[in-house]
Design an enzyme around this catalytic site. Structure first.
Site, PDB file in Angstrom:
ATOM      1  N   GLY A  53     -34.731  44.806 -73.261  1.00  0.00           N
ATOM      2  CA  GLY A  53     -36.025  45.395 -72.920  1.00  0.00           C
ATOM      3  C   GLY A  53     -36.795  45.652 -74.199  1.00  0.00           C
ATOM      4  O   GLY A  53     -36.216  45.657 -75.283  1.00  0.00           O
ATOM      5  N   CYS A  80     -28.586  43.509 -75.821  1.00  0.00           N
ATOM      6  CA  CYS A  80     -29.732  43.869 -76.660  1.00  0.00           C
ATOM      7  C   CYS A  80     -30.108  45.344 -76.454  1.00  0.00           C
ATOM      8  O   CYS A  80     -29.364  46.223 -76.861  1.00  0.00           O
ATOM      9  CB  CYS A  80     -30.894  42.913 -76.389  1.00  0.00           C
ATOM     10  SG  CYS A  80     -32.132  42.993 -77.685  1.00  0.00           S
ATOM     11  N   TYR A  81     -31.238  45.666 -75.781  1.00  0.00           N
ATOM     12  CA  TYR A  81     -31.574  47.079 -75.544  1.00  0.00           C
ATOM     13  C   TYR A  81     -30.439  47.767 -74.774  1.00  0.00           C
ATOM     14  O   TYR A  81     -30.105  48.927 -75.040  1.00  0.00           O
ATOM     15  CB  TYR A  81     -32.885  47.158 -74.763  1.00  0.00           C
ATOM     16  CG  TYR A  81     -33.283  48.562 -74.350  1.00  0.00           C
ATOM     17  CD1 TYR A  81     -33.785  49.463 -75.273  1.00  0.00           C
ATOM     18  CD2 TYR A  81     -33.133  48.980 -73.027  1.00  0.00           C
ATOM     19  CE1 TYR A  81     -34.137  50.752 -74.903  1.00  0.00           C
ATOM     20  CE2 TYR A  81     -33.492  50.267 -72.642  1.00  0.00           C
ATOM     21  CZ  TYR A  81     -33.992  51.148 -73.581  1.00  0.00           C
ATOM     22  OH  TYR A  81     -34.335  52.418 -73.207  1.00  0.00           O
ATOM     23  N   HIS A 166     -28.596  37.545 -76.940  1.00  0.00           N
ATOM     24  CA  HIS A 166     -28.863  37.218 -75.535  1.00  0.00           C
ATOM     25  C   HIS A 166     -28.010  36.033 -75.080  1.00  0.00           C
ATOM     26  O   HIS A 166     -28.366  34.887 -75.362  1.00  0.00           O
ATOM     27  CB  HIS A 166     -30.349  36.878 -75.350  1.00  0.00           C
ATOM     28  CG  HIS A 166     -31.246  38.062 -75.489  1.00  0.00           C
ATOM     29  ND1 HIS A 166     -31.595  38.853 -74.424  1.00  0.00           N
ATOM     30  CD2 HIS A 166     -31.826  38.607 -76.577  1.00  0.00           C
ATOM     31  CE1 HIS A 166     -32.374  39.835 -74.841  1.00  0.00           C
ATOM     32  NE2 HIS A 166     -32.532  39.709 -76.148  1.00  0.00           N
ATOM     33  N   GLU A 168     -27.841  34.898 -72.165  1.00  0.00           N
ATOM     34  CA  GLU A 168     -28.479  34.250 -71.006  1.00  0.00           C
ATOM     35  C   GLU A 168     -29.446  33.149 -71.395  1.00  0.00           C
ATOM     36  O   GLU A 168     -29.854  32.371 -70.543  1.00  0.00           O
ATOM     37  CB  GLU A 168     -29.180  35.307 -70.128  1.00  0.00           C
ATOM     38  CG  GLU A 168     -30.410  35.983 -70.733  1.00  0.00           C
ATOM     39  CD  GLU A 168     -30.106  37.158 -71.653  1.00  0.00           C
ATOM     40  OE1 GLU A 168     -28.974  37.227 -72.179  1.00  0.00           O
ATOM     41  OE2 GLU A 168     -30.997  38.000 -71.879  1.00  0.00           O
ATOM     42  N   ASP A 222     -40.873  25.269 -49.924  1.00  0.00           N
ATOM     43  CA  ASP A 222     -40.446  26.664 -49.751  1.00  0.00           C
ATOM     44  C   ASP A 222     -40.717  27.171 -48.341  1.00  0.00           C
ATOM     45  O   ASP A 222     -39.822  27.681 -47.662  1.00  0.00           O
ATOM     46  CB  ASP A 222     -41.147  27.582 -50.761  1.00  0.00           C
ATOM     47  CG  ASP A 222     -40.998  27.084 -52.181  1.00  0.00           C
ATOM     48  OD1 ASP A 222     -40.091  26.274 -52.422  1.00  0.00           O
ATOM     49  OD2 ASP A 222     -41.802  27.480 -53.041  1.00  0.00           O
ATOM     50  N   LYS A 363     -35.981  27.903 -57.358  1.00  0.00           N
ATOM     51  CA  LYS A 363     -36.427  26.652 -56.742  1.00  0.00           C
ATOM     52  C   LYS A 363     -35.270  25.664 -56.501  1.00  0.00           C
ATOM     53  O   LYS A 363     -35.175  25.057 -55.439  1.00  0.00           O
ATOM     54  CB  LYS A 363     -37.463  26.002 -57.666  1.00  0.00           C
ATOM     55  CG  LYS A 363     -38.211  24.869 -57.034  1.00  0.00           C
ATOM     56  CD  LYS A 363     -39.351  25.411 -56.227  1.00  0.00           C
ATOM     57  CE  LYS A 363     -40.112  24.343 -55.521  1.00  0.00           C
ATOM     58  NZ  LYS A 363     -41.247  24.914 -54.782  1.00  0.00           N
TER      59      LYS A 363
END
Ligand code: XMP
Length: 507
Positions: A53, A80-81, A166, A168, A222, A363
């Site tokens: 964050g 991180c944060y 990170h 991710e 969708d 998606k």
């Protein structure tokens, strides 16, 4: 289903943590950082992750989780944060450091379950202003970088971990393996998240709702998938409504009606509201105002339809997870980028409940669901098309002449990409038009005509995108055809901006 809960402290990457975890078939859900201990307990997670964050833990208004969460007997990973929150909470010290962005070499110091099997060192992606100066007692350093002596820490007995980098983002080598170590080895979560399982669970949930459903279908993947899922659950208690808003592509309205009538057995109605939309948009030039107007008009049309053909209790839409996040109505503090018409600003007078069976999905997950439901390949290959239609591809006022140019030019772009065999390899391809003009010469005559802007992008999930390096021959053909076949156009430009900093649509 066994799950991992990710607390969102506002990083633009928060959703990516969930996405990576789901990629190895464990369900992960993003929740607001201030979720109550009772709510979290109800979710019965196998482990908790604190996202990154933009704040500093020492800021007065820094987002903090409920203290009770630290007492849960569950594995915890702070990123991180989130790492700094853990250092701060367990009695260590966080200090302001030189901002560090980009890739650093992370060297492993100790096996702890989190970084095991990752190798002696990896390139890890950093994006932080604070760092751990002193680590809490009972914790040990399990990895360091040149600038950060405690870039990864662990309290192995309590299974609490903090990492400054990170895992991710794709720029961190073996980042998914680090998340796998945490989720599969430390939390021991089962890999139960499959699209077949999603279909089964969602159909069961929808079959329990009471009342009839009105489903907005656009012809895109969708809303088609949403409608088919609901159809599987409640059959004819659902009616699919396709609104021709006057902002569709060339021949699209007829094509969509044919597709529904020929392929699917659900109740289908087409409503022609083009005049209503275009008159409300007359004179409007501001992009966000256009989006709001289109969104409101859609709801108005649905409400009117419901009055005439109802009663309906639900309005269903094909909203996806990225739409929810970008509209800032996700659960966390991520900034609003664009207000997507199908999520933001539902008016108070709407008395239909909203049903969004795909709001948790990305998606590519929707495409998998579509295959399971037997959606024709041709539809699967269609590019995404924004809910507000051509209104976001026409800069300035929407006029009949600009609409016609936009339609014809987009058709040419699509045809040439099919012809070159690249249509289904790119994410989106279209032409946009604004009020800019440029001088051309036709025969011996000077002509002051419009500039058409062609945009073709590659993307995996629309969260980021790169402009497509089309072969020059294809670009040349597109340009020649647009200027030859559309009278009002003198120039064709090609967009060479990626997302970020640009977005995919111009408005
Ligand atoms: P941007 O322009 O935000 O677009 O990079 C990301 C993706 O979302 C589509 N898009 C929308 N889809 N309602 C939608 O259903 C909307 O209001 C909307 N705006 C953009 C866009 O085409 C791209 O695929």
């Amino acid at each position: 289903m066994e799950k991992i809960v990710v607390l969102d402290f506002g990083s633009q990457y928060s959703h990516l943590i969930c996405r990576r975890i789901r990629e190895f078939s464990v369900y992960a859900e993003l929740v607001p950082y201030d979720i109550s201990p009772e709510e979290l307990q109800k979710m019965n997670p196998k482990g908790i992750i604190f996202s990154g964050g933009p704040s500093s833990v020492y800021n007065e208004d820094a987002p903090k989780p409920d203290e009770e969460l630290f007492n849960f007997d569950l594995p915890l990973l702070g990123i991180c944060y989130g790492h700094q929150l853990i250092v701060n909470k367990f009695g260590g010290k966080v200090k302001r450091a030189n901002k560090e962005y980009g890739s650093s070499l992370l060297s492993m110091d100790k096996n702890s379950g989190l970084l095991d099997g990752i190798g002696e060192s990896i390139r890890a992606w950093m994006s932080h202003g604070d760092e751990a100066e002193e680590i809490p007692s009972n914790f040990e350093v399990i990895g360091h970088t040149e600038n950060s002596h405690a870039a990864a820490i662990a309290n192995i007995d309590r299974t609490v971990f903090g990492i400054q980098f990170h895992p991710e983002v794709v720029h961190t080598e073996r980042g998914t393996d680090i998340l796998k170590n945490f989720v599969l080895n430390v939390c021991k979560a089962k890999q139960e998240w499959t699209m077949e399982g999603f279909v089964e669970k969602t159909v069961k949930e929808i079959s329990e709702i009471e009342g009839n459903v009105l489903c907005g279908v656009s012809g895109g993947i969708d809303s088609t998938v949403a409608a088919l899922l609901i159809h599987k659950a409640i059959g004819d208690r659902q009616t699919g409504v396709f609104v021709d808003n006057g902002l569709l592509r060339l021949d699209e309205s007829k094509e969509i009606e044919d597709m529904f009538k020929n392929n699917f057995s659900l109740n289908f109605h087409r409503v022609d509201s083009s005049e209503q939309f275009l008159s409300k948009l007359k004179g409007i030039t501001d992009p966000e105002q256009k989006r709001k107007i289109v969104g409101e008009e859609f709801i108005r049309v649905f409400t009117e339809f419901a009055k005439q053909k109802g009663p309906f209790k639900w309005l269903a839409q094909g909203t996806l997870y990225p739409d929810v996040i970008e509209s800032g109505v996700s659960k966390g503090p991520a900034a609003v980028i664009k207000s997507h018409h199908n999520v933001g600003g539902l008016p108070e007078w709407l008395n239909l409940k909203i049903l969004e069976p795909l709001r948790e999905l990305y998606k590519d997950e929707v495409r998998d669901v579509a295959r399971i439901l037997g959606v024709p390949e041709k539809l699967l290959k269609r590019h995404p098309f924004p809910g507000p239609g051509l209104s976001v591809r026409i800069m300035g006022e929407i006029t009949p002449s600009k609409l016609a140019i936009c339609r014809k030019a987009s058709k040419i772009v699509e045809e040439e990409l099919w012809d070159a065999g690249v249509y289904d390899k790119v994410w989106q391809a279209y032409a946009a038009v604004g009020d800019d003009k440029a001088v051309g010469v036709v025969g011996d005559e000077r002509k002051y005509g419009r500039i058409v802007t062609v945009r073709v992008v590659d993307s995996i999930d629309a969260m980021t995108a790169d402009w497509t390096r089309l072969p020059n021959g294809v670009l040349e053909k597109i340009s020649n055809r647009i200027t030859n076949e559309i009278d009002e156009v003198t120039w064709v430009s090609y967009v060479i901006s990626s997302k970020p900093p640009a977005t995919i649509e111009p408005q």
